[in-house]
Motif scaffolding. Structure first.
Motif, PDB file in Angstrom:
ATOM      1  N   LEU A   8       0.854  -1.237   0.131  1.00  0.00           N
ATOM      2  CA  LEU A   8      -0.062  -0.066  -0.146  1.00  0.00           C
ATOM      3  C   LEU A   8       0.845   1.595   0.002  1.00  0.00           C
ATOM      4  O   LEU A   8       0.324   2.244  -0.532  1.00  0.00           O
ATOM      5  N   ASP A   9       2.071   1.259   0.645  1.00  0.00           N
ATOM      6  CA  ASP A   9       2.795   2.426   0.478  1.00  0.00           C
ATOM      7  C   ASP A   9       4.476   2.120   0.396  1.00  0.00           C
ATOM      8  O   ASP A   9       4.880   1.192   1.307  1.00  0.00           O
ATOM      9  N   GLU A  10       5.125   2.621  -0.611  1.00  0.00           N
ATOM     10  CA  GLU A  10       6.402   1.980  -0.947  1.00  0.00           C
ATOM     11  C   GLU A  10       7.291   2.717  -0.070  1.00  0.00           C
ATOM     12  O   GLU A  10       8.545   2.143   0.263  1.00  0.00           O
ATOM     13  N   TRP A  11       7.145   3.489   1.117  1.00  0.00           N
ATOM     14  CA  TRP A  11       8.008   3.830   2.240  1.00  0.00           C
ATOM     15  C   TRP A  11       7.756   2.884   3.401  1.00  0.00           C
ATOM     16  O   TRP A  11       8.432   3.266   4.432  1.00  0.00           O
ATOM     17  N   ASP A  12       6.854   2.068   3.257  1.00  0.00           N
ATOM     18  CA  ASP A  12       6.455   1.060   4.621  1.00  0.00           C
ATOM     19  C   ASP A  12       7.082  -0.090   4.228  1.00  0.00           C
ATOM     20  O   ASP A  12       7.145  -0.770   3.166  1.00  0.00           O
ATOM     21  N   VAL A  13       7.680  -0.801   5.380  1.00  0.00           N
ATOM     22  CA  VAL A  13       8.298  -2.074   5.227  1.00  0.00           C
ATOM     23  C   VAL A  13       7.467  -3.064   5.949  1.00  0.00           C
ATOM     24  O   VAL A  13       7.319  -2.664   7.093  1.00  0.00           O
ATOM     25  N   GLU A  14       7.226  -4.347   5.554  1.00  0.00           N
ATOM     26  CA  GLU A  14       6.483  -5.119   6.241  1.00  0.00           C
ATOM     27  C   GLU A  14       7.670  -6.381   6.840  1.00  0.00           C
ATOM     28  O   GLU A  14       8.045  -6.844   5.820  1.00  0.00           O
ATOM     29  N   LEU A  15       7.334  -6.942   7.752  1.00  0.00           N
ATOM     30  CA  LEU A  15       8.212  -7.842   8.254  1.00  0.00           C
ATOM     31  C   LEU A  15       7.301  -9.086   8.631  1.00  0.00           C
ATOM     32  O   LEU A  15       6.017  -8.963   8.846  1.00  0.00           O
ATOM     33  N   ALA A  16       7.684 -10.262   8.474  1.00  0.00           N
ATOM     34  CA  ALA A  16       7.217 -11.615   8.889  1.00  0.00           C
ATOM     35  C   ALA A  16       8.108 -12.337   9.304  1.00  0.00           C
ATOM     36  O   ALA A  16       9.335 -12.264   9.033  1.00  0.00           O
ATOM     37  N   TYR A  17       7.698 -13.442  10.237  1.00  0.00           N
ATOM     38  CA  TYR A  17       8.614 -14.124  10.910  1.00  0.00           C
ATOM     39  C   TYR A  17       8.070 -15.381  11.729  1.00  0.00           C
ATOM     40  O   TYR A  17       6.849 -15.573  11.314  1.00  0.00           O
ATOM     41  N   GLY A  18       8.961 -16.496  11.603  1.00  0.00           N
ATOM     42  CA  GLY A  18       8.616 -17.503  12.109  1.00  0.00           C
ATOM     43  C   GLY A  18       9.536 -18.286  12.912  1.00  0.00           C
ATOM     44  O   GLY A  18      10.677 -18.120  12.776  1.00  0.00           O
ATOM     45  N   VAL A  19       9.070 -19.069  13.926  1.00  0.00           N
ATOM     46  CA  VAL A  19       9.914 -19.635  14.802  1.00  0.00           C
ATOM     47  C   VAL A  19       9.403 -21.006  15.151  1.00  0.00           C
ATOM     48  O   VAL A  19       8.432 -21.468  15.286  1.00  0.00           O
TER      49      VAL A  19
END
Length: 100
Positions: A8-19
């Protein structure tokens, strides 16, 4: 850890994680999210770093809180995960400062 540009916004970064189950409850996810957030802000110039968490996912919410993220008022994002549609709440950490 996954780090990608938000849709939605090129200046935003999304993180995803898993353990993996064997390694949970050791603070690994919180530490990985904190380190990756710092990288996104200071090396990539991200305006906001986001996590998208399914409502009711208490372990992921605990990771987010411990890494300095707070829920936003953004509308939930709908995605498909593991063959089902889920509504994800947005949590944000902006340039090292949690959003109130």
């Amino acid at each position: 850890m996954l780090l990608f540009q938000d849709e939605l916004d090129e200046w935003d970064v999304e993180l995803a994680y898993g353990v993996g189950p064997r390694y949970r409850r050791r603070g690994l996810a919180s530490e990985a999210v904190a380190v990756t957030t710092e990288y996104a802000v200071h090396r990539l110039g991200a305006r906001r770093v986001l996590l998208r968490i399914e409502a009711g996912n208490a372990p992921s919410a605990a990771v987010a809180r411990s890494a300095g993220f707070r829920p936003t008022a953004d509308e939930p994002v709908q995605r498909e995960a593991k063959g089902r549609r889920v509504l994800l709440e947005t949590w944000c950490h902006r340039n090292g400062e949690p959003v109130s």
